[in-house]
Design an enzyme around this catalytic site. Sequence first.
Site: not given
Length: 252
Positions: A17-18, A69, A95, A147, A160, A193
């Site tokens: 997930g970059a 993934v 990630n 998270s 989630y 964030i």
Amino acid sequence: MRVVYPDLKDKIVLVTGAMRGIGRAIAKELAAQGCHTVFNYRGDVEKAMQLKHELETIGGKATPLKFDVTNNADIKDAIDSFVKEFGPISGLVNNAGISKDQLILRTKEDDIDSVLDTNLKGAMLVTTALSRSFLKAENVSIVNIGSIVGLMGNPSQMAYAASKAGLIGMTKSVAKELASRNVRANIICPGFIETDMTDALDEKVKENYLSGIPLKRFGSCDEVSSLVCFLLSRNSSYITGEVIKIDGGLYI
């Protein structure tokens, strides 16, 4: 101020997930540390090559791997091919993640499946695919990106929150099972964030969120990536199985 970890130079680290957000910030910080950063992409070759160029310009070596993934066969093929060419991977940052926020009454089974498959099962599949490589490497560190929602829950985020809570259990299990082989696993739980998602929030919504944060600000992607580098480095060599919050005091 950047803290430099000499042992990260040339360390091979896979970041899922970059392509955007926190994951991209992590990949860039690893490049600045001199890592060989490996990252996955799903379809857009041009964007993957742009990120590769960006990371190499910063100072690190970069290799894109094409896999989703949620596709176990593709994960194994991509990782096996890479390891044969470059050697064992000694760092992993799980990630990749998605969120499909919805009231419980309106939640669809497909949404539950996609969130759990990407956020939790995906991390399990990538970790499993790398496990044999880890046993041949030195100073292995796994950093999962969870998270704060996985700790405290949140309305409209049932799937989630469950996926991130599950990631905590996975992290602790991996830490216990692989500790004897000097493989460490920790999980970071970010709060709010600053990303494209938070930038798009209404100002009143932002003010409401900020009212619950003792430090009265959102965190930055760079603050998360700095913590990731610490956990990947030998400076954290006696830390494993930990859940580390980076949330400005939101969940005290």
